[in-house]
Scaffold this motif. Structure first.
Motif, PDB file in Angstrom:
ATOM      1  N   SER A  87      -1.790  -8.196  -0.598  1.00 25.95           N
ATOM      2  CA  SER A  87      -3.314  -6.954   0.207  1.00 25.95           C
ATOM      3  C   SER A  87      -3.271  -5.810   0.344  1.00 25.95           C
TER       4      SER A  87
ATOM      5  N   TYR B 292      -6.181  -5.731  -3.635  1.00 28.37           N
ATOM      6  CA  TYR B 292      -5.391  -7.367  -3.533  1.00 28.37           C
ATOM      7  C   TYR B 292      -4.907  -7.167  -5.331  1.00 28.37           C
TER       8      TYR B 292
ATOM      9  N   GLN C 298      -9.956  -2.855   1.961  1.00 28.95           N
ATOM     10  CA  GLN C 298      -9.010  -3.728   1.212  1.00 28.95           C
ATOM     11  C   GLN C 298      -8.687  -3.792   0.063  1.00 28.95           C
TER      12      GLN C 298
END
Length: 119
Positions: A91, A86, A84
């Protein structure tokens, strides 16, 4: 010929942590995921993301961590792992199963599956 062998090889590859750079090719992007830990670290918690848009050549670089795949309600079980990242309120999820999912706020703006290749 054993038709189960490719599936078993894929499952085994997904169980092994990413120990060196790997590249995901989707229709629109080339994404490189690189662990930022030493070679002997098997539970790395920090990864670099570098993407290149195939048509425009624009690039984006971020640092992120391992993550669970976002799952729409009613689509359980949904347990493939990935990474993940950002960039502001956007995202980027890169799945071990080859999915690149980009979400801005609560809206999914890109969902493409690609193929992994190791460098």
């Amino acid at each position: 010929m054993n038709h189960l062998a490719p599936a078993l090889a894929f499952a085994a590859a997904m169980a092994v942590p990413l120990l060196h750079a790997a590249t995901l090719d989707t229709r629109t992007y080339t994404v490189e995921i690189t662990p930022l830990c030493g070679e002997r670290v098997t539970d790395c918690e920090q990864f670099a993301y570098a993407d290149t848009h195939k048509r425009t050549g624009s690039q984006l670089n971020m640092v992120g961590k391992p993550a669970q795949r976002p799952c729409p309600p009613g689509n359980a079980p949904c347990n493939p792992m990935g990474w993940q990242f950002y960039d502001g309120n956007t995202s980027y999820f890169v799945g071990q199963d080859g999915w690149l999912i980009v979400t801005k706020g609560s809206k999914t703006t890109l969902r493409e599956q690609g193929a992994w290749r190791e460098r």
